[in-house]
Design an enzyme around this catalytic site. Structure first.
Site, PDB file in Angstrom:
ATOM      1  N   SER A  46       0.833  -1.209   0.000  1.00  0.00           N
ATOM      2  CA  SER A  46       0.000   0.000   0.000  1.00  0.00           C
ATOM      3  C   SER A  46       0.865   1.256   0.000  1.00  0.00           C
ATOM      4  CB  SER A  46      -0.930  -0.002   1.217  1.00  0.00           C
ATOM      5  OG  SER A  46      -0.189  -0.130   2.408  1.00  0.00           O
ATOM      6  N   ASN A 133      -2.001  -2.182  13.321  1.00  0.00           N
ATOM      7  CA  ASN A 133      -3.457  -2.043  13.338  1.00  0.00           C
ATOM      8  C   ASN A 133      -3.914  -0.786  14.060  1.00  0.00           C
ATOM      9  OD1 ASN A 133      -3.196  -4.474  12.128  1.00  0.00           O
ATOM     10  ND2 ASN A 133      -4.223  -5.681  13.711  1.00  0.00           N
ATOM     11  N   THR A 193     -40.013  24.368 -10.390  1.00  0.00           N
ATOM     12  CA  THR A 193     -40.180  23.057  -9.766  1.00  0.00           C
ATOM     13  C   THR A 193     -40.430  22.123 -10.937  1.00  0.00           C
ATOM     14  OG1 THR A 193     -42.580  23.249  -9.507  1.00  0.00           O
ATOM     15  CG2 THR A 193     -41.238  24.009  -7.647  1.00  0.00           C
ATOM     16  N   SER A 315     -14.416  23.571 -28.378  1.00  0.00           N
ATOM     17  CA  SER A 315     -14.522  22.301 -29.082  1.00  0.00           C
ATOM     18  C   SER A 315     -13.437  22.248 -30.149  1.00  0.00           C
ATOM     19  CB  SER A 315     -15.903  22.206 -29.733  1.00  0.00           C
ATOM     20  OG  SER A 315     -15.867  21.302 -30.814  1.00  0.00           O
ATOM     21  N   ASN A 323     -17.928  25.560 -23.830  1.00  0.00           N
ATOM     22  CA  ASN A 323     -18.578  24.511 -23.029  1.00  0.00           C
ATOM     23  C   ASN A 323     -18.334  24.673 -21.523  1.00  0.00           C
ATOM     24  OD1 ASN A 323     -19.505  23.269 -25.378  1.00  0.00           O
ATOM     25  ND2 ASN A 323     -17.579  22.145 -25.624  1.00  0.00           N
ATOM     26  N   GLU A 328     -19.428  20.600 -15.551  1.00  0.00           N
ATOM     27  CA  GLU A 328     -19.629  19.184 -15.887  1.00  0.00           C
ATOM     28  C   GLU A 328     -18.668  18.300 -15.100  1.00  0.00           C
ATOM     29  OE1 GLU A 328     -21.164  20.148 -20.394  1.00  0.00           O
ATOM     30  OE2 GLU A 328     -19.144  19.416 -20.069  1.00  0.00           O
ATOM     31  N   TYR A 355      -9.268  -6.159  12.917  1.00  0.00           N
ATOM     32  CA  TYR A 355      -8.586  -5.805  11.666  1.00  0.00           C
ATOM     33  C   TYR A 355      -8.584  -6.942  10.656  1.00  0.00           C
ATOM     34  CZ  TYR A 355      -5.275  -4.216   8.264  1.00  0.00           C
ATOM     35  OH  TYR A 355      -4.714  -3.840   7.071  1.00  0.00           O
ATOM     36  N   GLN A 360      -7.505  -2.185   4.197  1.00  0.00           N
ATOM     37  CA  GLN A 360      -6.504  -1.381   3.483  1.00  0.00           C
ATOM     38  C   GLN A 360      -7.133  -0.601   2.324  1.00  0.00           C
ATOM     39  OE1 GLN A 360      -2.227  -2.566   3.290  1.00  0.00           O
ATOM     40  NE2 GLN A 360      -2.746  -3.031   1.171  1.00  0.00           N
ATOM     41  N   LYS A 363      -7.816   3.488   2.256  1.00  0.00           N
ATOM     42  CA  LYS A 363      -6.946   4.617   1.942  1.00  0.00           C
ATOM     43  C   LYS A 363      -7.198   5.232   0.573  1.00  0.00           C
ATOM     44  CE  LYS A 363      -3.930   2.298   4.299  1.00  0.00           C
ATOM     45  NZ  LYS A 363      -4.963   1.963   5.260  1.00  0.00           N
TER      46      LYS A 363
HETATM   47  N1  ARG Z   1      -1.015  -1.275   5.388  1.00  0.00           N
HETATM   48  C1  ARG Z   1      -1.932  -1.807   6.342  1.00  0.00           C
HETATM   49  C2  ARG Z   1      -3.286  -1.121   6.159  1.00  0.00           C
HETATM   50  O1  ARG Z   1      -3.310  -0.090   5.650  1.00  0.00           O
HETATM   51  C3  ARG Z   1      -1.450  -1.557   7.717  1.00  0.00           C
HETATM   52  C4  ARG Z   1      -2.008  -2.476   8.721  1.00  0.00           C
HETATM   53  C5  ARG Z   1      -1.396  -3.820   8.575  1.00  0.00           C
HETATM   54  N2  ARG Z   1      -1.855  -4.726   9.578  1.00  0.00           N
HETATM   55  C6  ARG Z   1      -1.764  -6.050   9.474  1.00  0.00           C
HETATM   56  N3  ARG Z   1      -2.256  -6.730  10.433  1.00  0.00           N
HETATM   57  N4  ARG Z   1      -1.267  -6.601   8.412  1.00  0.00           N
HETATM   58  O2  ARG Z   1      -4.306  -1.624   6.496  1.00  0.00           O
END
Ligand code: ARG
Length: 499
Positions: A46, A133, A193, A315, A323, A328, A355, A360, A363
């Site tokens: 990640s 976590n 309306t 355009s 436009n 939009e 968890y 993940q 994010k």
């Molecule tokens: N990159 C992980 C997330 O965003 C961090 C937490 C990882 N925890 C684990 N038990 N693998 O969720």
């Protein structure tokens, strides 16, 4: 940091061994004897997106190191070394000099690994009692807490622009603004309306209707922020911490007002993300509806407003086109923001407690929603600020049948019950259609054929300005009500800006 924003780039980075200083060891590698599958490595990483939280991760670790020292798990010297080391890691990240290792799954892993390279042994004590976590939930809250203030500022600015665009001087102080607003009040547009012409309203009333939506978005944001202000750190992986960490002090140091009371809840709870995503969706919906109105109003068919060229595009084929892309895109991004909201709710719905790696997914939803909302708020602000109202076209769009309600109210004032008055006004509409003339062209005799209650003074009904000025009760479209709205909103703006 030598990592791209792009997910396919990070896959390439993962494959390009030269990019890494070394293979490194996984934080959790102790019980493993086999190498992680390459595809899983890519899917699991990640870092490409969570690197955006590096500052918050360092902030959290610095506070946690102090807590460990206070609890006797780090000596003062060790704690100092950790603080200095984290400063250095932060500088590398800030200056984009941070070199990524293949084992750097996420920003938490990467920072800890680099800290160990820089300061050695004390770094290996930093994670005492902590888990990624509780760490990740804390980082995300810290990140979002500060970014929500930025979004709030944009909303306040936009609300201000809804007020300011009533004035010709953009940065006027309140008194001048209100005075100017008073003089510019008076531009009438058809109110709709079902997108059918309904009753005349003031242009300012329409503008302010969106200011009120945005005010509510701000009010809601405060509530979301309040609930987000609870620190999960100190929950360990799920069971809590077996060491005496002062969580209250830790929370205070990190700027949280409270801390969580249940470690299982703390590590598995992403309600703050869900709330943010919903709040953002609703705010975006308001911007999208504003955009939709303006797309219509700026079309040749309506012609109420002209958008500035700075907020339009042309355009490649049709030379005459201008436009309303800004609007939009606001409408389009709203779909995307809402998609993030729905998508994340689906991620959450079947999860067992605490968890799970599914979390993940929070994010990308959070970052993408933040970026999208920030950009559409900025563009909405510019578009509203730079557009011009075409008073003539607005007035030309008013038609006498929009005064049928006022005709019914006229009869009500003459003592007719509203249902009866409504019916009689409807008969006048039919009569005018049969005679193929507008209602104001009907003679008093013709009106009297519908109801004896019609008298000479009915003539004053056929005036749009007279119509809007009748709506004096707070909330209506009369000038006095609009001035009142401006006062209330400005007071709120001042209060919000100060707090
Ligand atoms: N990159 C992980 C997330 O965003 C961090 C937490 C990882 N925890 C684990 N038990 N693998 O969720």
């Amino acid at each position: 940091m030598l990592v791209s924003e792009n997910i396919s780039d990070v896959c390439a980075v993962t494959e390009n061994k030269e990019h890494f200083k070394g293979e490194g060891t996984k934080l959790w590698g102790g019980r493993f004897s086999q190498k992680t599958d390459t595809f899983l490595d890519k899917l699991n990483a990640s870092i490409v997106y969570d690197k955006r939280m590096w500052y918050e991760d360092i902030q959290g670790s610095q506070a946690y190191a102090r807590a460990l020292q206070r609890a006797g798990f780090l000596t003062e010297v060790e704690e100092q070394e950790i603080q200095k080391g984290l400063e250095l890691v932060g500088q590398e990240l800030e200056l984009d000099k941070f070199k990524l290792h293949q084992s750097d799954e996420d920003i938490h892993t990467a920072i800890e690994r680099r800290l160990k390279e820089l300061i050695g042994l004390p770094a290996t004590k930093l994670h005492t009692g902590r888990s990624r976590n509780d760490q990740v939930a804390t980082d995300m809250k810290l990140w979002l807490k500060s970014r929500l203030n930025t979004l709030k500022k944009y909303i306040l600015d936009l609300t201000q622009h809804c007020l300011i665009s009533l004035s010709t001087v953009a940065s006027s102080p309140v008194q001048i603004l209100v005075e100017r607003a008073k003089t510019e009040v008076g531009i009438l547009i058809p109110g709709y309306t079902h997108l059918q012409r309904a009753q005349p309203v003031q242009w300012s009333h329409w503008l302010l209707s969106y200011a009120w939506y945005l005010k509510e978005d701000c009010d809601r944001l405060l509530q979301v922020q309040e609930r987000m202000n609870i620190m999960p750190l100190g929950s360990g992986a799920l069971a809590g911490i077996p060491f005496s960490i002062n969580r209250s002090l830790l929370a205070k140091e990190l700027g949280f007002t409270r801390f969580t009371y249940n470690s299982m809840n703390a590590v598995g709870n992403r309600d703050f993300i869900a709330e943010f995503l919903f709040w953002a969706s609703l705010t975006a919906v308001h911007l999208s509806r504003l955009a939709e109105d303006l797309i219509l109003y700026s079309s040749r068919e309506f012609g109420f407003v002209s958008l500035s060229e700075s907020h339009c595009t042309g355009s490649s084929l049709m030379p005459q086109k201008k436009n309303p892309d800004s609007l939009e895109l606001i409408r389009g991004k709203t779909g995307r923001i809402y998609g993030n909201n729905c998508g994340f709710m689906m991620v959450l719905k079947g999860l067992p407690s605490t968890y799970n790696k599914d979390l993940q997914e929070d994010k990308q939803a959070m970052f993408d929603t933040y970026d999208s909302l920030e950009s559409i708020l900025q563009v909405a602000m510019g578009t509203v600020k730079t557009l011009m109202v075409n008073e003539e076209s607005c007035t030309a769009a008013l038609t006498p049948n929009m005064l049928a309600t006022d005709l019914a109210y006229y009869l009500v004032r003459k003592g007719v019950a509203f249902r009866e008055a409504h019916h009689l006004a409807g008969e006048v509409v039919i009569l005018s259609e049969k005679q193929r003339v507008d209602m104001p062209s009907l003679s008093l005799e013709q009106l009297k054929s519908v109801s004896e209650k019609f008298e000479d003074d009915v003539l004053k009904i056929w005036d749009y300005k007279h119509s809007v000025e009748q709506y004096q009760t707070v909330g209506g479209t009369s000038t006095s009500s609009i001035i009142h709205q401006i006062h209330v909103l400005e007071e709120w703006l001042h209060f919000s800006e100060e707090n």
